[in-house]
Design a protein around this motif. Structure first.
Motif, PDB file in Angstrom:
ATOM      1  N   PHE A  11      -4.166  -2.411  39.729  1.00  0.00           N
ATOM      2  CA  PHE A  11      -3.111  -2.297  38.729  1.00  0.00           C
ATOM      3  C   PHE A  11      -3.201  -3.517  37.818  1.00  0.00           C
ATOM      4  CE2 PHE A  11      -1.650  -4.310  42.571  1.00  0.00           C
ATOM      5  CZ  PHE A  11      -1.043  -5.464  42.133  1.00  0.00           C
ATOM      6  N   THR A  12      -2.468  -3.489  36.707  1.00  0.00           N
ATOM      7  CA  THR A  12      -2.447  -4.608  35.761  1.00  0.00           C
ATOM      8  C   THR A  12      -1.020  -5.104  35.607  1.00  0.00           C
ATOM      9  OG1 THR A  12      -4.343  -3.744  34.531  1.00  0.00           O
ATOM     10  CG2 THR A  12      -2.953  -5.350  33.405  1.00  0.00           C
ATOM     11  N   ILE A  13      -0.823  -6.407  35.708  1.00  0.00           N
ATOM     12  CA  ILE A  13       0.489  -6.990  35.468  1.00  0.00           C
ATOM     13  C   ILE A  13       0.459  -7.750  34.146  1.00  0.00           C
ATOM     14  CG2 ILE A  13       1.004  -7.154  37.921  1.00  0.00           C
ATOM     15  CD1 ILE A  13       0.489 -10.121  37.790  1.00  0.00           C
ATOM     16  N   THR A  14       1.603  -7.809  33.491  1.00  0.00           N
ATOM     17  CA  THR A  14       1.670  -8.429  32.167  1.00  0.00           C
ATOM     18  C   THR A  14       1.623  -9.935  32.242  1.00  0.00           C
ATOM     19  OG1 THR A  14       2.972  -6.574  31.345  1.00  0.00           O
ATOM     20  CG2 THR A  14       3.035  -8.601  30.052  1.00  0.00           C
ATOM     21  N   THR A  15       2.387 -10.539  33.171  1.00  0.00           N
ATOM     22  CA  THR A  15       2.513 -11.988  33.206  1.00  0.00           C
ATOM     23  C   THR A  15       2.364 -12.502  34.636  1.00  0.00           C
ATOM     24  OG1 THR A  15       4.040 -11.918  31.339  1.00  0.00           O
ATOM     25  CG2 THR A  15       3.990 -13.951  32.623  1.00  0.00           C
ATOM     26  N   LEU A  16       1.530 -13.506  34.791  1.00  0.00           N
ATOM     27  CA  LEU A  16       1.388 -14.217  36.062  1.00  0.00           C
ATOM     28  C   LEU A  16       1.710 -15.680  35.821  1.00  0.00           C
ATOM     29  CD1 LEU A  16       0.436 -14.459  39.054  1.00  0.00           C
ATOM     30  CD2 LEU A  16      -1.863 -14.895  38.145  1.00  0.00           C
ATOM     31  N   ASN A  17       2.754 -16.188  36.474  1.00  0.00           N
ATOM     32  CA  ASN A  17       3.117 -17.601  36.394  1.00  0.00           C
ATOM     33  C   ASN A  17       2.949 -18.236  37.765  1.00  0.00           C
ATOM     34  OD1 ASN A  17       3.915 -17.492  33.661  1.00  0.00           O
ATOM     35  ND2 ASN A  17       5.942 -16.735  34.235  1.00  0.00           N
ATOM     36  N   VAL A  52      -4.592  -9.202  34.923  1.00  0.00           N
ATOM     37  CA  VAL A  52      -3.451  -9.898  34.324  1.00  0.00           C
ATOM     38  C   VAL A  52      -3.673 -10.013  32.827  1.00  0.00           C
ATOM     39  CG1 VAL A  52      -2.132 -12.042  34.266  1.00  0.00           C
ATOM     40  CG2 VAL A  52      -3.056 -11.227  36.424  1.00  0.00           C
ATOM     41  N   THR A  53      -2.607  -9.822  32.051  1.00  0.00           N
ATOM     42  CA  THR A  53      -2.703  -9.987  30.607  1.00  0.00           C
ATOM     43  C   THR A  53      -2.513 -11.439  30.189  1.00  0.00           C
ATOM     44  OG1 THR A  53      -1.833  -7.751  30.287  1.00  0.00           O
ATOM     45  CG2 THR A  53      -1.778  -9.229  28.386  1.00  0.00           C
ATOM     46  N   THR A  54      -1.499 -12.112  30.739  1.00  0.00           N
ATOM     47  CA  THR A  54      -1.212 -13.503  30.412  1.00  0.00           C
ATOM     48  C   THR A  54      -0.957 -14.282  31.700  1.00  0.00           C
ATOM     49  OG1 THR A  54      -0.193 -12.860  28.316  1.00  0.00           O
ATOM     50  CG2 THR A  54       0.270 -15.081  29.125  1.00  0.00           C
ATOM     51  N   ALA A  55      -1.616 -15.416  31.848  1.00  0.00           N
ATOM     52  CA  ALA A  55      -1.448 -16.225  33.051  1.00  0.00           C
ATOM     53  C   ALA A  55      -1.206 -17.675  32.667  1.00  0.00           C
ATOM     54  CB  ALA A  55      -2.678 -16.124  33.946  1.00  0.00           C
ATOM     55  N   THR A  56      -0.245 -18.304  33.358  1.00  0.00           N
ATOM     56  CA  THR A  56       0.045 -19.724  33.166  1.00  0.00           C
ATOM     57  C   THR A  56       0.020 -20.412  34.512  1.00  0.00           C
ATOM     58  OG1 THR A  56       1.458 -19.251  31.257  1.00  0.00           O
ATOM     59  CG2 THR A  56       1.690 -21.415  32.283  1.00  0.00           C
ATOM     60  N   ILE A  57      -0.752 -21.490  34.602  1.00  0.00           N
ATOM     61  CA  ILE A  57      -0.846 -22.266  35.839  1.00  0.00           C
ATOM     62  C   ILE A  57      -0.266 -23.643  35.561  1.00  0.00           C
ATOM     63  CG2 ILE A  57      -2.397 -23.220  37.577  1.00  0.00           C
ATOM     64  CD1 ILE A  57      -4.360 -20.944  36.835  1.00  0.00           C
ATOM     65  N   ARG A  58       0.874 -23.900  36.160  1.00  0.00           N
ATOM     66  CA  ARG A  58       1.524 -25.210  36.062  1.00  0.00           C
ATOM     67  C   ARG A  58       1.857 -25.614  37.482  1.00  0.00           C
ATOM     68  NH1 ARG A  58       6.785 -24.543  33.319  1.00  0.00           N
ATOM     69  NH2 ARG A  58       5.478 -23.871  31.556  1.00  0.00           N
ATOM     70  N   SER A  59       0.850 -26.128  38.163  1.00  0.00           N
ATOM     71  CA  SER A  59       0.957 -26.224  39.612  1.00  0.00           C
ATOM     72  C   SER A  59       0.306 -27.492  40.123  1.00  0.00           C
ATOM     73  CB  SER A  59       0.287 -24.990  40.248  1.00  0.00           C
ATOM     74  OG  SER A  59       0.225 -25.101  41.635  1.00  0.00           O
ATOM     75  N   GLU A  60       0.842 -28.008  41.223  1.00  0.00           N
ATOM     76  CA  GLU A  60       0.248 -29.163  41.895  1.00  0.00           C
ATOM     77  C   GLU A  60      -0.784 -28.726  42.928  1.00  0.00           C
ATOM     78  OE1 GLU A  60       0.633 -32.140  41.052  1.00  0.00           O
ATOM     79  OE2 GLU A  60       2.491 -32.252  39.934  1.00  0.00           O
ATOM     80  N   THR A  61      -1.289 -27.496  42.777  1.00  0.00           N
ATOM     81  CA  THR A  61      -2.262 -26.980  43.724  1.00  0.00           C
ATOM     82  C   THR A  61      -3.602 -27.700  43.631  1.00  0.00           C
ATOM     83  OG1 THR A  61      -3.468 -25.007  44.449  1.00  0.00           O
ATOM     84  CG2 THR A  61      -3.002 -25.190  42.107  1.00  0.00           C
ATOM     85  N   GLY A  62      -4.263 -27.817  44.762  1.00  0.00           N
ATOM     86  CA  GLY A  62      -5.614 -28.364  44.785  1.00  0.00           C
ATOM     87  C   GLY A  62      -6.667 -27.287  44.866  1.00  0.00           C
ATOM     88  N   ARG A  63      -6.219 -26.021  45.022  1.00  0.00           N
ATOM     89  CA  ARG A  63      -7.148 -24.886  45.008  1.00  0.00           C
ATOM     90  C   ARG A  63      -6.446 -23.667  44.440  1.00  0.00           C
ATOM     91  NH1 ARG A  63      -8.494 -24.498  50.069  1.00  0.00           N
ATOM     92  NH2 ARG A  63     -10.390 -25.748  49.862  1.00  0.00           N
ATOM     93  N   ILE A  66      -9.058 -17.610  40.805  1.00  0.00           N
ATOM     94  CA  ILE A  66      -8.607 -16.316  40.303  1.00  0.00           C
ATOM     95  C   ILE A  66      -9.739 -15.626  39.537  1.00  0.00           C
ATOM     96  CG2 ILE A  66      -6.888 -15.085  38.940  1.00  0.00           C
ATOM     97  CD1 ILE A  66      -5.048 -17.423  39.164  1.00  0.00           C
ATOM     98  N   ASN A  67      -9.903 -14.335  39.815  1.00  0.00           N
ATOM     99  CA  ASN A  67     -10.830 -13.482  39.082  1.00  0.00           C
ATOM    100  C   ASN A  67     -10.002 -12.431  38.348  1.00  0.00           C
ATOM    101  OD1 ASN A  67     -12.753 -11.698  38.167  1.00  0.00           O
ATOM    102  ND2 ASN A  67     -13.892 -11.593  40.084  1.00  0.00           N
ATOM    103  N   PHE A  68     -10.033 -12.456  37.024  1.00  0.00           N
ATOM    104  CA  PHE A  68      -9.240 -11.523  36.225  1.00  0.00           C
ATOM    105  C   PHE A  68      -9.980 -10.220  35.927  1.00  0.00           C
ATOM    106  CE2 PHE A  68      -7.515 -15.746  35.197  1.00  0.00           C
ATOM    107  CZ  PHE A  68      -6.195 -15.544  35.607  1.00  0.00           C
ATOM    108  N   GLY A  69     -11.140 -10.049  36.507  1.00  0.00           N
ATOM    109  CA  GLY A  69     -11.865  -8.793  36.369  1.00  0.00           C
ATOM    110  C   GLY A  69     -12.262  -8.494  34.938  1.00  0.00           C
ATOM    111  N   THR A  70     -12.083  -7.237  34.521  1.00  0.00           N
ATOM    112  CA  THR A  70     -12.515  -6.811  33.187  1.00  0.00           C
ATOM    113  C   THR A  70     -11.367  -6.735  32.184  1.00  0.00           C
ATOM    114  OG1 THR A  70     -12.259  -4.474  33.796  1.00  0.00           O
ATOM    115  CG2 THR A  70     -14.420  -5.476  34.167  1.00  0.00           C
ATOM    116  N   VAL A  71     -10.151  -7.067  32.608  1.00  0.00           N
ATOM    117  CA  VAL A  71      -8.984  -6.987  31.730  1.00  0.00           C
ATOM    118  C   VAL A  71      -8.929  -8.217  30.823  1.00  0.00           C
ATOM    119  CG1 VAL A  71      -6.453  -7.001  31.684  1.00  0.00           C
ATOM    120  CG2 VAL A  71      -7.671  -5.571  33.324  1.00  0.00           C
TER     121      VAL A  71
END
Length: 243
Positions: A11-17, A52-63, A66-71
């Motif tokens: 499936f496709t989601i519009t926004t990933l934060n 995903v259509t739009t993604a924002t990463i604002r994170s203190e993650t160290g890993r 993400i693979n957004f495929g063909t979208v």
């Protein structure tokens, strides 16, 4: 931590934060070498596959893999923590849509960092941070306003830099360089085409690699900018000093 069940491309989601703080110990994906007990090459998927259509990463993650495929996806990386693995970017992005865009405001970002991975980026905008593009990256337009960029791939439209450092490796051609500041280390063997323009305090340095190189046209130099080729790796180097 999200380590398993990473294949979610039905499936496709519009926004990933992805917004997390340092206390959350958030990680997305798996390392290429599993270190849980005896080290072994990871045989399971290491990236979240998600349309995903739009993604924002604002994170203190160290890993964060993400693979957004063909979208078609527009990604913005605003913050990361120090990497969870020495020498591996905290964020690694994949995805093959020809119109993908990536903006790096800050943080530690890889684009198809590992061998065998692929990513296509129509426009990479870098304000700060560190970006490393692997051999499987297809890059068109790069607008660089700061930070450190390392590429191992061709640049098919242009690299425009106003600040920071770029180091170009690999065998791919570089279509055009417009340098308004900072330093560009040309350590690749591909042909530099287009009408190269250097201005401000930009330095285009060919000394990092001794392989013979081809620069198609004259390099226009303005102000305090300069070209460095002490080893004379360019057989027909033409520099047009202006002003």
């Amino acid at each position: 931590q999200i380590k398993h069940g990473l294949q979610r491309n039905g499936f496709t989601i519009t926004t990933l934060n992805i917004f997390t703080d340092r206390d959350s110990a958030f990680e997305l994906g798996l390392p290429k070498t599993n270190q849980d007990a005896t080290a072994y090459p990871e045989y399971r998927p290491t990236e979240l596959l998600l349309n995903v259509t739009t993604a924002t990463i604002r994170s203190e993650t160290g890993r964060c893999n993400i693979n957004f495929g063909t979208v078609q996806t527009a990604v913005s990386v605003e913050k990361t923590d120090s990497t969870a693995e020495s020498g591996v970017p905290a964020v690694n992005l994949l995805g093959t849509n020809a119109s993908n865009t990536v903006e790096v405001v800050a943080g530690d970002v890889g684009l198809a960092y590992f061998a065998g991975q692929s990513v296509t980026v129509a426009t990479l905008s870098q304000i700060d941070g560190t970006v490393v593009a692997g051999l499987g990256a297809a890059l068109a337009t790069i607008n660089k306003r700061g930070g450190t960029l390392t590429t191992n791939a061709a640049i098919t439209t242009s690299l425009t830099q106003s600040k920071g450092t770029s180091t170009l490796y690999g065998t791919g051609n570089i279509a055009l360089i417009i340098g308004n500041g900072g330093t560009i280390f040309y350590n690749c063997t591909g042909t530099l085409g287009g009408a190269t323009i250097l201005s401000g305090d930009c330095i285009l340095n060919f000394d990092g690699d001794l392989s013979t190189k081809t620069v198609t046209n004259a390099i226009d130099v303005y102000g305090d900018a300069d070209v460095v080729d002490n080893n004379k790796v360019i057989s027909t180097l033409i520099i047009d000093y202006n002003q």
